[in-house]
Write a protein that holds these residues in place. Structure first.
Motif, PDB file in Angstrom:
ATOM      1  N   TYR A 194      -6.144   3.269   8.474  1.00 13.96           N
ATOM      2  CA  TYR A 194      -6.151   2.668   9.809  1.00 13.96           C
ATOM      3  C   TYR A 194      -4.760   2.690  10.415  1.00 13.96           C
ATOM      4  O   TYR A 194      -4.581   3.019  11.598  1.00 13.96           O
ATOM      5  CB  TYR A 194      -6.665   1.228   9.725  1.00 13.96           C
TER       6      TYR A 194
ATOM      7  N   HIS B 283       0.839  -1.201   0.000  1.00 14.07           N
ATOM      8  CA  HIS B 283       0.000   0.000   0.000  1.00 14.07           C
ATOM      9  C   HIS B 283       0.875   1.253   0.000  1.00 14.07           C
ATOM     10  O   HIS B 283       1.860   1.343   0.731  1.00 14.07           O
ATOM     11  CB  HIS B 283      -0.903   0.024   1.242  1.00 14.07           C
TER      12      HIS B 283
ATOM     13  N   GLU C  57      -6.895   0.112   5.008  1.00 22.54           N
ATOM     14  CA  GLU C  57      -5.692  -0.270   5.754  1.00 22.54           C
ATOM     15  C   GLU C  57      -4.699   0.880   5.915  1.00 22.54           C
ATOM     16  O   GLU C  57      -4.214   1.113   7.028  1.00 22.54           O
ATOM     17  CB  GLU C  57      -5.017  -1.470   5.087  1.00 22.54           C
TER      18      GLU C  57
END
Length: 422
Positions: A72, A2, A69
């Motif tokens: 978070y 990511h 994600e």
């Protein structure tokens, strides 16, 4: 893999802006009506999280705090910094040398104040239905954790209450703070033992024993020489042309990061290292009260409110609230600490009035109970219902402690007529 893009960063900034703004506002409002600031900061998360906003406007709540994600991880990182710095600043109130010199009364109060709640709590929590356990819990670690969580007193709440009462310089306050210091060190040591039992299930006996010896050695070295090393380092820093007190603040935070890294490397959570670093600063003569306050004020203005606010983002408090587990934990935690400290004071040859005061002073669980609950749910040691029960107990005990301490202080003829607790 990511990667962060501009939309991630924009949303992160908005999340911090909203969480910090609401948390600080509600914290100040709570303080103005004599309720601990952490209650308002947690309430901010409850309002913005699934408990309230998620029910009233789930689309808006999901837009602000999406199930992403990268998002978070960024918010969780800031939250953990809040935990670490909270433990660092809590350690400022622990003067190890003063506590050890304060006599047997403080030692009895501090140790019995931990052992008594554990002794009564373990058989009670052993009877809890396994439905309340976390996935990593066992029949030993679950009740042992809850028993230890019941025994920890929030020394920062105590110090603030005694200061607001105007009795912080009295012999009773000195005894209480020394006892709380011993309570915190002993309680956190026991909590690290529980964490080791949870995380070291795949270890052999020899490896587990070696880890335990390493941790004990580090704690002893930190307590014995940590303050002296920090004094020397601070003397060198203050002798340079670096701007003060900024350089001293950087040094203290750096010591916290170093100790946190060491304990994390040992296999024990970094929070123990940050707390030990705080005790070094609390015991070091060159770390003045102004320096400690400047560090603490900065951390409590930014990182700590974000930690408490993000709790409500992750947990649905209405879905997790169950009456009897919450009532039982509150009763065991509050009465257990009161009776334990009272009994320790009587063993230390204190009067009935002083013993009662010590018992009341030991009641608040405050931020410390919430921190251990957060770690326990991260380790999957407890379920959501128990987490909510511990948070509720921490808030209730902190709210009750101020007025009760004030009443007892007036009965003893010491202090002001009111106490403002936060």
């Amino acid at each position: 893999m990511h990667y962060l893009n501009e939309s991630h960063i924009l949303l992160f900034i908005v999340q911090i802006l909203v969480l910090l703004g609401v948390a600080r506002t509600l914290g100040v409002i709570c303080e103005s009506i004599k309720i601990p600031a952490l209650a308002g900061e947690i309430l901010a998360g409850v309002i913005l999280g699934p408990t309230l906003l998620g029910r009233v406007s789930p689309d808006l709540q999901n837009m602000l705090f999406p199930d992403s994600e990268p998002q978070y991880i960024m918010l969780e990182t800031v939250s953990w910094l809040g935990v670490f710095f909270l433990l660092l600043s809590s350690g400022f109130h622990v003067n190890v040398g003063h506590a050890l010199r304060s006599g047997r009364a403080s030692i009895f109060i501090g140790i019995v104040g931990v052992l008594f709640p554990i002794a009564i709590g373990y058989p009670i929590f052993s009877a809890y239905d396994p439905v309340y356990w976390g996935e990593a819990a066992t029949g030993i670690t679950f009740p042992l954790f809850l028993s230890v969580a019941c025994s920890i007193t929030a020394i920062s709440v105590v110090a603030r209450a005694l200061g607001d009462l105007g009795i912080s310089k009295t012999p009773q306050a000195s005894l209480a703070l020394s006892a709380c210091a011993i309570n915190d060190i002993f309680g956190w040591l026991l909590f690290t033992v529980v964490m080791s039992m949870v995380t070291a299930h795949a270890m052999g006996v020899m490896e587990l024993g070696f880890r335990a010896l390493l941790v004990i050695a580090f704690i002893i070295v930190s307590i014995a020489v940590g303050a002296k090393v920090l004094n020397y380092a601070l003397k060198r820093v203050q002798g340079t042309s670096l701007p003060q007190p900024a350089a001293a603040q950087t040094l203290i935070v750096s010591v916290g990061l170093l100790c946190g890294a060491i304990t994390q490397w040992m296999g024990i959570h970094a929070i123990l290292g940050f707390f030990l670093a705080g005790t070094m600063a609390g015991s070091a003569k060159r770390v003045t009260e102004d320096i400690r306050n400047s560090v603490s004020d900065t951390l409590h203005a930014i990182f700590v409110p974000l930690f408490f606010a993000t709790l409500g983002i992750k947990i649905d408090f209405l879905a997790g609230l169950e009456l009897w587990p919450t009532v039982i934990f509150c009763v065991v935690a509050i009465l257990g600490k009161f009776i334990g400290a009272w009994l320790g004071a009587k063993m230390g040859k204190q009067s009935q009035q002083t013993s009662t005061l010590m018992g009341l002073i030991f009641i608040p669980g405050g931020a410390m109970e919430i921190v251990v609950a957060t770690l326990a749910i991260e380790l999957e040691l407890i379920g959501q219902a128990i987490f909510v029960a511990i948070v509720f107990s921490a808030l209730l005990s902190s709210i009750l402690a101020g007025p009760l301490i004030g009443i007892q202080a007036r009965r003893m003829g010491i202090g002001k007529s009111e106490v403002n607790l936060s």
